[in-house]
Design a protein around this motif. Structure first.
Motif, PDB file in Angstrom:
ATOM      1  N   VAL A  57     -18.541 -10.769   9.762  1.00  0.00           N
ATOM      2  CA  VAL A  57     -18.883  -9.523  10.452  1.00  0.00           C
ATOM      3  C   VAL A  57     -18.046  -9.433  11.727  1.00  0.00           C
ATOM      4  O   VAL A  57     -18.194 -10.248  12.637  1.00  0.00           O
TER       5      VAL A  57
ATOM      6  N   ARG B 245     -25.519  -8.350   7.887  1.00  0.00           N
ATOM      7  CA  ARG B 245     -25.523  -9.502   6.977  1.00  0.00           C
ATOM      8  C   ARG B 245     -26.250  -9.172   5.684  1.00  0.00           C
ATOM      9  O   ARG B 245     -25.903  -9.669   4.627  1.00  0.00           O
TER      10      ARG B 245
ATOM     11  N   PRO C 248     -15.937  -5.845   0.291  1.00  0.00           N
ATOM     12  CA  PRO C 248     -16.881  -6.308   1.309  1.00  0.00           C
ATOM     13  C   PRO C 248     -16.312  -7.505   2.056  1.00  0.00           C
ATOM     14  O   PRO C 248     -15.565  -8.295   1.497  1.00  0.00           O
ATOM     15  N   SER C 249     -16.659  -7.587   3.339  1.00  0.00           N
ATOM     16  CA  SER C 249     -16.166  -8.706   4.141  1.00  0.00           C
ATOM     17  C   SER C 249     -17.298  -9.712   4.309  1.00  0.00           C
ATOM     18  O   SER C 249     -18.433  -9.352   4.579  1.00  0.00           O
ATOM     19  N   GLU C 250     -16.959 -10.985   4.098  1.00  0.00           N
ATOM     20  CA  GLU C 250     -17.958 -12.042   4.284  1.00  0.00           C
ATOM     21  C   GLU C 250     -18.296 -12.188   5.764  1.00  0.00           C
ATOM     22  O   GLU C 250     -19.400 -12.562   6.130  1.00  0.00           O
TER      23      GLU C 250
ATOM     24  N   ASN D 224     -20.385  -3.281   5.485  1.00  0.00           N
ATOM     25  CA  ASN D 224     -19.459  -4.148   6.231  1.00  0.00           C
ATOM     26  C   ASN D 224     -18.275  -4.451   5.317  1.00  0.00           C
ATOM     27  O   ASN D 224     -18.177  -5.508   4.723  1.00  0.00           O
TER      28      ASN D 224
ATOM     29  N   THR E 226     -14.583  -4.705  10.838  1.00  0.00           N
ATOM     30  CA  THR E 226     -15.158  -4.377   9.534  1.00  0.00           C
ATOM     31  C   THR E 226     -16.147  -3.214   9.628  1.00  0.00           C
ATOM     32  O   THR E 226     -16.638  -2.723   8.624  1.00  0.00           O
TER      33      THR E 226
ATOM     34  N   LYS F 269     -24.198  -5.648   3.065  1.00  0.00           N
ATOM     35  CA  LYS F 269     -22.766  -5.948   3.016  1.00  0.00           C
ATOM     36  C   LYS F 269     -21.921  -4.745   2.622  1.00  0.00           C
ATOM     37  O   LYS F 269     -20.747  -4.678   2.959  1.00  0.00           O
ATOM     38  N   SER F 270     -22.508  -3.801   1.896  1.00  0.00           N
ATOM     39  CA  SER F 270     -21.684  -2.677   1.444  1.00  0.00           C
ATOM     40  C   SER F 270     -21.288  -1.775   2.618  1.00  0.00           C
ATOM     41  O   SER F 270     -20.420  -0.923   2.482  1.00  0.00           O
TER      42      SER F 270
END
Lengths: 324, 444, 80
Positions: free
Chosen positions: B309, B289, B305-307, B295, B363, B292-293
């Motif tokens: 997880v 969380r 990047p995915s919001e 995920n 992700t 983010k880079s």
């Protein structure tokens, strides 16, 4: 079955009967019953005050209608053809369209203006053009193009009810068509486009008189195994972008049919919307089928050749689907 | 009308067998419904539909093997959206009067008509073109041969040449002539557009070309296990070729986590017991969380990047093979719930009942080889992901606490990162976040 | 309940967890994790299955006493 002209007349009757603020005026609409016989019998029924013949001066009677609307009336003004309406364009663009804005919202102009548009009757270059895109260009007014008997009726009611100036363009070749008319049903919103025929290979996007040609073209295309969807724009301002984009997102190909000249037309606007907002849905270039860029010819075969016809729509759709 | 196509369930999948239809013609389907099972190199996968509508046609029979992108069924979305949304299918009246039918009829062979009557019956002996067109073609250095004229009888017009001129120039810059929709489709299916044949105007690639793109891989391997190994080989080769990996490693004291786990497991029924893997899984998700880079997925030359997880769990199959299905929203819900979801996912992975979204939505991947006693793992990133976490065994090690050497259960965790997207510093921060989270297992 | 019956139930619970091993010969005294490639989650699911079938709850600290199939049968037989 009811004719298109009778549907407009029924709407006029309803409005005149039910709302004392409504009155109807235009050239030859009273004693003569209207150049397309739309208002036949209305002067006898409602009297000379409420169904008024005007002088041959569009600037004056459209301006008077705008004034009456500002004063609290609900005027319906008929202009004989869109070509003649250019004489009143100053009243439309500089008064009707801007009054709400320039008065800071204090005044509204609830006027409805009807006029005939389009070619096909051999009445030559001063009575046959399609200039509704000129009106659709102007913010502050709304523009409708009823293609069906039902819409001819419903859209006039909606136009009078609307607090802003609404311009209704009736294609002159449609007055004689017949279709079902239900005066009791709740009409769909006039500002939304309609899918007149679902299809999956190509969207034929049209309005007014061209809708019927698009439907005929869709039938011809079906015989060739091409499934065409026909979108009737209905409202030219505002344009229902969602329905246009939704259709092309299903078919991935678009042919836009517009009886105006191609340059700067509504077909151009629709094409630009598709390029801007549905680019990644397009599997073929957007095609436009418009009137050849000449003053409308008088000679029958030349007029037919100038106006979009079914074979040109079919050819454009075919090119879009199979390439070449 | 929407098309339900054989999905690409992995970058290197080229064909799939439609194993079972779960719907019949006329069934109403909603977005997310499982409507078919597809047998791929990765096993039997449940496939969701992405539209809402009515199944109009099933085009492929059960047992049939088809290339990725083949239309399997047609879903009628129109009648549904017409019923639900505003642009209703309003019947239009037939033009009845004589005046109107005159306007809509085609002036077919009216004498003097200047409309093109079509070109099919004209025997062409060389292309039809006016002198002006020929001169312009010469100026543009393009051949008239093969150009389809839009004029009467297929006559080539100056307008036709404008397009061709543009084509010739664009060809020189090696730009692929492809419709925007086809380009999007090809990208979604992982197809290389430079290798697709175009059958549209001027050789343009259109959606139909993408749909019928044939699988061009090597001949079919014999067993499912062999096929799966081939998929893994392709993905890992691509990862090694394309992704500049970096690695950072950290030893994490698992004493607190295991003590908490023992206590917790002793106080609940056998059905609610957790395994230590679920603590690591949750801690990885929570650490992501803030980082983010890591995920993210690599799409079209950049990391997206995915919001959410969705940690992919590397599951080895007894008898060979490897899949890494996603546990969606790994950072949410209770540990008991996560344990249940993990158990379900692993057993479905092993019985070949994964859903297509589980195959494609991870992700990041977590791989754990500690059960077999290895001390650390140097994993390879699973494209298009940009990071992977590998766990070794948790082993009793001498550990210094407050100046005293004490035995502690220690786990070696490795982060493999994509250097195009992140760097070792980021990886190190992620691992220390993971360490901190595992020291307070009650907060997971 | 005879030792043979318990054997059959434990084997059934094991093949529920790992159907792939149904046809394999299980050596009575071999380590199950190594022999059958079971991981901690498989063991937990097996323990849960035994609990459901026979009502015997095996605490985590006793996992070492069910490491081989033979051990597991005698462990359960003593408690059923």
């Amino acid at each position: 079955m009811t004719s298109y002209r009778d549907a407009v007349r029924t709407a006029l009757q309803t409005l005149l009967r039910e709302d004392p603020r409504v009155f109807f005026m235009g050239e030859d609409v009273g004693r003569y019953g209207g150049p397309y016989a739309v208002s036949k019998g209305l002067q006898e029924e409602f009297g000379e005050d409420r169904v008024r013949d005007t002088p041959l001066c569009e600037s004056t009677f459209v301006g008077a209608g705008i004034g009456a609307a500002l004063g609290g009336m609900r005027p319906i003004v008929e202009v004989m053809t869109v070509n003649f309406s250019l004489l009143a364009l100053d009243q439309v663009v500089n008064n009707a369209a801007v009054m709400r804005h320039m008065s800071g919202g204090q005044f509204e102009v609830p006027i409805a203006v009807r006029m005939a548009t389009g070619g096909g009757k051999q009445i030559a270059a001063q009575h046959s053009h399609s200039l509704e895109n000129w009106y659709a260009h102007v913010p502050g007014i709304k523009v409708l193009a009823p293609a069906t008997v039902q819409d001819a009726h419903d859209m006039l009611l909606a136009a009078v009810e609307d607090p802003d100036p609404v311009f209704i363009f009736e294609h002159q070749m449609l007055y004689g068509i017949e279709g079902p008319l239900d005066t009791k049903a709740t009409p769909p919103s006039p500002w939304k486009a309609a899918i007149r025929r679902p299809g999956k290979d190509v969207s034929l996007i049209a309005y007014g008189g061209s809708v019927h040609k698009a439907l005929t073209a869709a039938e011809d295309l079906e015989k060739e195994g091409v499934s065409a969807e026909v979108v009737d724009l209905r409202s030219l301002r505002p344009l229902d972008r969602d329905t246009i984009i939704g259709s092309v997102s299903r078919t991935h190909r678009a042919v836009v049919i517009d009886e105006a000249w191609k340059t700067g037309s509504l077909a151009s606007e629709v094409s630009a919307i598709l390029a801007e907002e549905a680019f990644y849905e397009l599997d073929a270039p957007v095609a436009r089928v418009c009137t050849i860029e000449v003053p409308m010819p008088y000679a029958k075969h030349l007029e037919e050749a100038a106006i979009p016809q079914v074979d040109r729509i079919v050819a454009a759709a075919r090119r879009s689907v199979v390439g070449g | 009308m929407a098309e339900f196509v054989m999905p690409s369930l992995g970058a290197d999948m080229t064909t799939g067998v439609l194993a079972t239809w779960r719907v019949a013609v006329g069934d109403h389907v909603s977005q997310g419904d499982i409507i078919a099972e597809v047998e791929t190199d990765k096993g039997l996968i449940e496939v969701e539909v992405f539209e809402t509508g009515v199944v109009e046609r099933l085009l492929v029979e059960e047992g049939e093997k088809v290339p990725v992108g083949t239309v399997l069924a047609e879903i009628d979305t129109v009648s549904v959206s017409a019923a639900e949304s505003v642009p209703a299918t309003v019947p239009v009246s037939e033009p009845a009067s004589a005046t109107v039918s005159a306007t809509v009829s085609v002036p077919a062979s009216a004498p003097g008509s200047i409309l093109s009557a079509g070109s099919s019956e004209v025997d062409l002996d060389g292309p039809l073109a006016s002198p002006a067109v020929r001169r312009r073609a010469h100026e543009l250095d393009v051949s008239l041969q093969g150009i389809r004229g839009s004029g009467q009888h297929g006559r080539i017009t100056l307008d036709d040449l404008v397009g061709v001129g543009r084509r010739a120039r664009s060809g020189a810059s090696e730009r692929v002539r492809i419709s925007p929709y086809a380009r999007r489709m090809a990208a979604e299916r992982g197809l290389d557009i430079s290798k697709l044949p175009g059958t549209g105007p001027g050789g343009a690639i259109q959606a139909s070309d993408v749909r019928s793109a044939k699988a061009s891989g090597p001949s079919e391997p014999a067993s499912p296990a062999e096929r799966m190994q081939r998929v893994i080989a392709a993905a890992m080769t691509r990862a090694n070729d394309e992704i500049p990996h970096y690695y950072v490693e950290q030893s994490i004291d698992m004493g607190n986590a295991l003590a908490w786990l023992r206590k917790s497991n002793a106080s609940v029924s056998v059905n609610e017991r957790l395994v230590s893997g679920v603590l690591v899984l949750r801690a990885v998700a929570l650490a992501l969380r803030k980082h983010k880079s890591l995920n993210a997925t690599w799409q079209g030359g950049q990391a997206v990047p995915s919001e959410e997880v969705h940690v992919g769990l590397a599951v080895s199959l007894r008898g060979g093979g490897l899949v890494a299905p996603a546990l969606r929203n790994t950072d949410e819900g209770s540990l008991t719930d996560l344990m249940a979801r993990m158990t379900d996912l692993v057993s479905r992975a092993r019985s070949g009942a994964l859903r297509s979204s589980e195959i494609t939505s991870a992700t990041i991947t977590l791989t754990s080889l500690g059960e077999r006693g290895v001390e650390s793992v140097t994993p390879i990133i699973f494209p298009p992901q940009v990071a992977i976490v590998g766990c070794g065994a948790t082993l009793e090690r001498p550990w210094v606490v407050d100046g005293q050497v004490v035995p502690r259960p220690v786990m070696r965790v490795t982060l493999g990162g994509d250097h195009r997207v992140s760097n070792g510093h980021r990886g190190a921060r992620f691992l220390s976040a993971l360490d901190r989270l595992l020291q307070e297992p009650e907060k997971l | 309940m005879t030792s043979e019956e318990i054997r059959a139930i434990l084997l059934k619970c094991l093949t529920d967890v790992a159907p792939e091993i149904a046809d394999e010969e299980i050596e009575d005294d071999a380590d199950l994790r190594d022999e059958l490639d079971l991981d901690s989650m498989d063991i937990l699911r097996w323990v849960q299955g035994i609990h459901k079938a026979l009502g015997v709850e095996i605490p985590e600290e006793d996992y070492g006493r069910i490491a081989s199939f033979e051990d597991a049968v005698s462990y359960v037989a003593a408690r059923v």
